[in-house]
Write a protein that holds these residues in place. Sequence first.
Motif, short mmCIF file in Angstrom:
data_model
loop_
_atom_site.label_atom_id
_atom_site.label_comp_id
_atom_site.label_asym_id
_atom_site.label_seq_id
_atom_site.Cartn_x
_atom_site.Cartn_y
_atom_site.Cartn_z
N LYS A 19 0.83 -1.21 0.00
CA LYS A 19 0.00 0.00 0.00
C LYS A 19 0.87 1.26 0.00
CE LYS A 19 -4.05 -1.97 2.36
NZ LYS A 19 -4.88 -1.92 3.60
N ILE A 20 1.92 1.23 0.82
CA ILE A 20 2.83 2.38 0.89
C ILE A 20 3.57 2.56 -0.43
CG2 ILE A 20 4.85 3.35 2.06
CD1 ILE A 20 3.96 1.82 4.58
N LEU A 21 4.02 1.43 -1.01
CA LEU A 21 4.75 1.48 -2.28
C LEU A 21 3.88 2.07 -3.38
CD1 LEU A 21 7.51 0.61 -3.53
CD2 LEU A 21 6.37 -1.50 -4.23
N HIS A 22 2.63 1.61 -3.48
CA HIS A 22 1.72 2.10 -4.51
C HIS A 22 1.34 3.56 -4.27
CE1 HIS A 22 0.59 -1.37 -7.10
NE2 HIS A 22 1.19 -2.03 -6.11
N LYS A 23 1.24 3.95 -3.02
CA LYS A 23 0.89 5.34 -2.70
C LYS A 23 1.89 6.31 -3.32
CE LYS A 23 0.81 8.61 1.20
NZ LYS A 23 0.92 8.77 2.69
N TRP A 24 3.17 5.96 -3.27
CA TRP A 24 4.21 6.89 -3.71
C TRP A 24 4.67 6.70 -5.14
CZ3 TRP A 24 5.01 11.20 -1.24
CH2 TRP A 24 4.60 11.27 0.10
N PHE A 25 4.47 5.51 -5.71
CA PHE A 25 5.01 5.26 -7.04
C PHE A 25 3.95 4.97 -8.11
CE2 PHE A 25 8.47 4.46 -4.11
CZ PHE A 25 9.56 5.05 -4.74
N HIS A 26 2.66 5.12 -7.77
CA HIS A 26 1.62 4.76 -8.72
C HIS A 26 1.63 5.61 -9.99
CE1 HIS A 26 -0.33 8.14 -6.64
NE2 HIS A 26 -1.06 8.27 -7.72
N ASN A 27 2.14 6.83 -9.92
CA ASN A 27 2.12 7.71 -11.09
C ASN A 27 3.49 7.85 -11.74
OD1 ASN A 27 3.34 9.14 -9.05
ND2 ASN A 27 2.40 11.10 -9.57
N VAL A 28 4.40 6.92 -11.42
CA VAL A 28 5.75 6.96 -12.00
C VAL A 28 5.79 6.07 -13.24
CG1 VAL A 28 8.19 6.53 -11.63
CG2 VAL A 28 6.78 7.41 -9.76
N LYS A 29 5.95 6.67 -14.39
CA LYS A 29 5.96 5.94 -15.65
C LYS A 29 7.14 4.98 -15.71
CE LYS A 29 5.95 6.67 -20.67
NZ LYS A 29 6.02 7.68 -21.75
N GLY A 30 6.85 3.72 -16.01
CA GLY A 30 7.90 2.71 -16.16
C GLY A 30 8.35 2.06 -14.87
N PHE A 31 7.75 2.43 -13.74
CA PHE A 31 8.17 1.87 -12.46
C PHE A 31 7.74 0.41 -12.34
CE2 PHE A 31 7.59 1.01 -7.90
CZ PHE A 31 8.87 1.32 -7.44
N ASP A 32 8.65 -0.47 -11.93
CA ASP A 32 8.40 -1.91 -11.81
C ASP A 32 8.16 -2.25 -10.33
OD1 ASP A 32 8.47 -4.70 -11.70
OD2 ASP A 32 9.95 -4.84 -13.31
N TYR A 33 6.90 -2.42 -9.96
CA TYR A 33 6.55 -2.70 -8.56
C TYR A 33 7.15 -4.01 -8.07
CZ TYR A 33 3.09 1.07 -8.63
OH TYR A 33 2.49 2.29 -8.70
N GLU A 34 7.06 -5.06 -8.89
CA GLU A 34 7.54 -6.37 -8.47
C GLU A 34 9.05 -6.36 -8.25
OE1 GLU A 34 6.30 -9.47 -11.04
OE2 GLU A 34 4.14 -9.15 -10.71
N GLU A 35 9.77 -5.66 -9.10
CA GLU A 35 11.22 -5.57 -8.97
C GLU A 35 11.59 -4.83 -7.70
OE1 GLU A 35 15.27 -6.08 -10.19
OE2 GLU A 35 13.40 -7.04 -10.82
N ALA A 36 10.95 -3.70 -7.47
CA ALA A 36 11.26 -2.86 -6.30
C ALA A 36 10.97 -3.57 -4.99
CB ALA A 36 10.49 -1.56 -6.38
N ALA A 37 9.92 -4.41 -4.98
CA ALA A 37 9.46 -5.05 -3.74
C ALA A 37 10.15 -6.37 -3.44
CB ALA A 37 7.96 -5.28 -3.81
N LYS A 38 11.10 -6.79 -4.27
CA LYS A 38 11.78 -8.05 -4.04
C LYS A 38 12.46 -8.09 -2.68
CE LYS A 38 12.77 -9.65 -8.75
NZ LYS A 38 13.85 -9.91 -9.75
N GLU A 39 12.40 -9.26 -2.05
CA GLU A 39 13.01 -9.42 -0.71
C GLU A 39 14.43 -9.98 -0.86
OE1 GLU A 39 10.52 -11.10 2.35
OE2 GLU A 39 8.80 -10.96 1.01
#
Length: 278
Positions: free
Chosen positions: A258-278
Amino acid sequence: MKRLIRNLGLLLTLVAVSVMVTACGSQSLASKNVLKTDQQSKTVTWGVKADTRLFGLLDTKDGKIKGFEIDLAKALTKQMLGKNAKAKFIQVTSSTRIPMLKNGNIDAIMATMTPSPERRKQVSFSDQYFLAGQSLLVKKGSSIKNVKDLNEQKATVLGVVGSDSVQNVAKVAPNAKVLQLTDYAQAMTALKSGQGQALTTDNGILYGMSIQNPGYEVTKGSFVSEPYGIAINKNQTQFRLAVNQALKQVRASGEYNKILHKWFHNVKGFDYEEAAKE
């Protein structure tokens, strides 16, 4: 003469006492159990950036620092210490963050910090909480499309003092010239004024800068993986384990996403799955 000797003896005694007090203070600070202290105060003091859009940026309207790392720090604080716990934020830069941590001014650093081998000699790190990759920010229409172009054109690349981005780009583009600035705001100003042809750091930071400066864009791809971790003093194992446990729980509950999407939802080309990797 006797009076001079007595005065000199008194002075040396005062100096010795001063040194002893300083040493005792340092020893006390070094041996302090951060987790227990924070449990008692219900507060964690975080060192964060205040010049990095999306991660930690000072809002001049209300004087508060806001961003992904700020919200994540608040979530971790409550997970560790309870719902009524408070996260306190102190501004740091790439060059001041480790000294401030080691001096006891802050309990932990969450400031787009990669656990490099050199940094691991000084501090410990939590599990990673964001996976970035180093890239370049250039003016739209620039002939520089990747780090190879930097090398071929012997271009000047801008970076920030204390960041390992400069060392990384020097390895892959040895022909490029490097100019280091104090912070990202100064680096962006230097890019706009033509002091350099590209600005390099982690793509997550560069995305934020491109949003604020529409005439600039992030080049495709990254040339170095940059996982972010929370820096903690080496002797604070209990605190580090508590942070790791809290991070796992925040991820499992869905709050992290939720926090990740809040801040990066409008960033063109942003890869959520890559950024959230553990």
